[in-house]
Design a protein around this motif. Structure first.
Motif, PDB file in Angstrom:
ATOM      1  N   UNK A   5       0.834  -1.196   0.000  1.00 56.27           N
ATOM      2  CA  UNK A   5       0.000   0.000   0.000  1.00 56.27           C
ATOM      3  C   UNK A   5       0.872   1.250   0.000  1.00 56.27           C
ATOM      4  N   UNK A   6       0.217   2.398  -0.131  1.00 49.70           N
ATOM      5  CA  UNK A   6       0.851   3.717  -0.008  1.00 49.70           C
ATOM      6  C   UNK A   6       2.048   3.884  -0.932  1.00 49.70           C
ATOM      7  N   UNK A   7       1.932   3.412  -2.167  1.00 45.84           N
ATOM      8  CA  UNK A   7       3.036   3.529  -3.128  1.00 45.84           C
ATOM      9  C   UNK A   7       3.058   4.934  -3.717  1.00 45.84           C
ATOM     10  N   UNK A  50       9.761  -7.171  -2.200  1.00 43.87           N
ATOM     11  CA  UNK A  50       8.507  -7.861  -1.878  1.00 43.87           C
ATOM     12  C   UNK A  50       7.822  -8.461  -3.101  1.00 43.87           C
ATOM     13  N   UNK A  51       8.147  -7.965  -4.296  1.00 37.09           N
ATOM     14  CA  UNK A  51       7.598  -8.480  -5.563  1.00 37.09           C
ATOM     15  C   UNK A  51       6.073  -8.610  -5.495  1.00 37.09           C
ATOM     16  N   UNK A  52       5.372  -7.510  -5.278  1.00 36.00           N
ATOM     17  CA  UNK A  52       3.918  -7.579  -5.094  1.00 36.00           C
ATOM     18  C   UNK A  52       3.179  -7.914  -6.384  1.00 36.00           C
ATOM     19  N   UNK A  53       1.982  -8.466  -6.196  1.00 41.38           N
ATOM     20  CA  UNK A  53       1.076  -8.730  -7.317  1.00 41.38           C
ATOM     21  C   UNK A  53       0.065  -7.601  -7.455  1.00 41.38           C
ATOM     22  N   UNK A  54      -0.216  -6.902  -6.345  1.00 41.68           N
ATOM     23  CA  UNK A  54      -1.109  -5.739  -6.319  1.00 41.68           C
ATOM     24  C   UNK A  54      -0.382  -4.597  -5.622  1.00 41.68           C
ATOM     25  N   UNK A  55      -0.730  -3.393  -6.030  1.00 43.14           N
ATOM     26  CA  UNK A  55      -0.092  -2.199  -5.483  1.00 43.14           C
ATOM     27  C   UNK A  55      -1.128  -1.098  -5.365  1.00 43.14           C
ATOM     28  N   UNK A  56      -1.247  -0.512  -4.173  1.00 41.18           N
ATOM     29  CA  UNK A  56      -2.149   0.619  -3.970  1.00 41.18           C
ATOM     30  C   UNK A  56      -1.347   1.911  -3.964  1.00 41.18           C
ATOM     31  N   UNK A  57      -1.750   2.858  -4.807  1.00 41.98           N
ATOM     32  CA  UNK A  57      -1.101   4.159  -4.799  1.00 41.98           C
ATOM     33  C   UNK A  57      -1.467   4.917  -3.520  1.00 41.98           C
ATOM     34  N   UNK A 116       2.012  -6.565 -12.188  1.00 48.14           N
ATOM     35  CA  UNK A 116       1.528  -5.926 -10.966  1.00 48.14           C
ATOM     36  C   UNK A 116       0.251  -5.168 -11.280  1.00 48.14           C
ATOM     37  N   UNK A 117      -0.805  -5.410 -10.509  1.00 46.43           N
ATOM     38  CA  UNK A 117      -2.094  -4.749 -10.733  1.00 46.43           C
ATOM     39  C   UNK A 117      -2.170  -3.492  -9.865  1.00 46.43           C
ATOM     40  N   UNK A 118      -2.091  -2.290 -10.447  1.00 47.47           N
ATOM     41  CA  UNK A 118      -2.175  -1.066  -9.651  1.00 47.47           C
ATOM     42  C   UNK A 118      -3.618  -0.737  -9.290  1.00 47.47           C
ATOM     43  N   UNK A 119      -3.802  -0.227  -8.065  1.00 49.96           N
ATOM     44  CA  UNK A 119      -5.122   0.143  -7.555  1.00 49.96           C
ATOM     45  C   UNK A 119      -5.095   1.609  -7.150  1.00 49.96           C
ATOM     46  N   UNK A 120      -6.098   2.362  -7.590  1.00 48.79           N
ATOM     47  CA  UNK A 120      -6.286   3.738  -7.139  1.00 48.79           C
ATOM     48  C   UNK A 120      -7.330   3.709  -6.028  1.00 48.79           C
ATOM     49  N   UNK A 121      -6.945   3.943  -4.759  1.00 41.46           N
ATOM     50  CA  UNK A 121      -7.910   3.914  -3.659  1.00 41.46           C
ATOM     51  C   UNK A 121      -8.554   5.277  -3.447  1.00 41.46           C
ATOM     52  N   UNK A 122      -9.505   5.326  -2.544  1.00 44.75           N
ATOM     53  CA  UNK A 122     -10.149   6.578  -2.105  1.00 44.75           C
ATOM     54  C   UNK A 122     -10.773   7.333  -3.270  1.00 44.75           C
ATOM     55  N   UNK A 123     -11.417   6.610  -4.196  1.00 45.93           N
ATOM     56  CA  UNK A 123     -12.129   7.256  -5.302  1.00 45.93           C
ATOM     57  C   UNK A 123     -13.484   7.723  -4.777  1.00 45.93           C
ATOM     58  N   UNK A 170      -5.038   5.047 -18.064  1.00 45.02           N
ATOM     59  CA  UNK A 170      -5.000   3.701 -18.615  1.00 45.02           C
ATOM     60  C   UNK A 170      -5.828   2.690 -17.869  1.00 45.02           C
ATOM     61  N   UNK A 171      -6.759   3.169 -17.051  1.00 37.22           N
ATOM     62  CA  UNK A 171      -7.736   2.348 -16.341  1.00 37.22           C
ATOM     63  C   UNK A 171      -7.137   1.311 -15.398  1.00 37.22           C
ATOM     64  N   UNK A 172      -6.429   1.756 -14.357  1.00 36.62           N
ATOM     65  CA  UNK A 172      -6.064   0.825 -13.289  1.00 36.62           C
ATOM     66  C   UNK A 172      -7.317   0.429 -12.506  1.00 36.62           C
ATOM     67  N   UNK A 173      -7.152  -0.490 -11.570  1.00 34.09           N
ATOM     68  CA  UNK A 173      -8.256  -0.848 -10.688  1.00 34.09           C
ATOM     69  C   UNK A 173      -8.597   0.339  -9.801  1.00 34.09           C
TER      70      UNK A 173
END
Length: 298
Positions: free
Chosen positions: A168-170, A183-190, A220-227, A240-243
């Motif tokens: 998280x918090x990338x 850590x080689x993450x599969x998901x990443x939260x900005x 790596x699947x990027x996620x935009x939180x707090x939408x 580019x339409x992240x999660x």
């Protein structure tokens, strides 16, 4: 003396929904959708995040305060118990193509024995839920004072056991780049504050488009939180339409949820034909404005 199983704290209602008791605290799962907008303008459920909701004698406890109220020696057990809750409840949705993100306090699991024990618990919960480990992402939330070199073995063993890893918090700092490498993450939260500042102009959005594309090329699947506003969805389109995840798209729902109605499964024509003007929520929650799902998101 044999250590009692944490699963003895779990209870199921008549519909299979799982809650837990730890001392005077009732623990429940709240599941929040993580979605992607398709090229046709339809929001599809790609993942959910499991969030704990705790109460005592009917009084809600803010999630950020829960662990401060629990004895230090009990915190690893409660942290693990919450993940088991989320896995078992997510399995009830029957969405085999959906990923579950589960939160953690990884600093609680640093010894080889503790790591193995926690992975075994997650594997057992996944088996009971009918979920493949490859659909469960353990979110490693780094806190001040955490040793990245101590977290890396946990991430490696999770991958070896077939689970996924999320961070998280990338915010693309040098330290974040090291986190990606170790850590080689599969998901990443900005980081949402960094995102808001960074995408405030056309140049920032253009650079974010490059970052999102690069992450996805690396698996790596990027996620935009707090939408929480339509303008943020517009930015995601330009990037580019992240999660996406946030209150605009769906609040956390304490189980049982309406997620299967809010986001119909692919090929479920009966449900897809039903117009949904907003995410369904229990009547006890405050109403909110949300887009129409299963239709074009204007």
């Amino acid at each position: 003396m044999t250590e009692p199983s944490i699963f003895s704290n779990l209870t199921r209602d008549t519909h299979g929904n799982v809650s837990a008791l730890h001392g005077p605290y009732l623990l429940q799962s709240a599941l929040q959708p993580i979605v992607r907008e398709t090229s046709e303008g339809v929001l599809e459920l790609e993942a959910i995040e499991g969030l704990v909701r705790a109460s005592r004698d009917g009084v809600q406890i803010p999630p950020c305060e829960l662990f401060s109220l629990i004895d230090e020696d009990d915190r690893p057990v409660v942290d693990s118990l919450c993940r088991s809750l989320h896995i078992l409840n997510a399995g009830l949705l029957g969405r085999r193509d959906m990923t579950l993100l589960v939160n953690s306090q990884p600093g609680l699991f640093t010894s080889p024995h503790a790591i193995r024990q926690e992975i075994d618990r997650m594997r057992l919960a996944a088996h009971e839920a009918g979920m493949a480990p490859s659909r469960i992402a353990f979110e490693i939330r780094e806190r001040p004072g955490d040793d990245l070199e101590a977290l890396a073995p946990f991430a490696r063993q999770l991958h070896e056991a077939g689970f996924l890893v999320a961070i998280d918090a990338y915010s693309a700092t040098d330290h974040d780049l090291i986190r990606l490498s170790r850590l080689r993450p599969d998901f990443l939260k900005f980081d949402p504050i960094w995102m808001q500042r960074f995408t405030g102009n056309a140049a920032g959005i253009a650079l974010m488009r490059v970052i999102v594309a690069q992450l996805e090329r690396e698996g790596i699947h990027p996620i935009v939180p707090s939408v929480e506003a339509a303008a943020q969805v517009d930015r995601c389109r330009e990037m580019g339409m992240p999660l996406m995840q946030g209150y605009l798209l769906g609040r956390p729902q304490i189980v049982p949820t309406s997620l299967n109605l809010d986001f119909p499964k692919a090929g479920d024509t009966a449900r897809s034909a039903t117009p949904i003007s907003r995410l369904a929520t229990p009547a006890s929650r405050a109403p909110r404005t949300a887009p129409r799902f299963g239709r074009r998101f204007a």
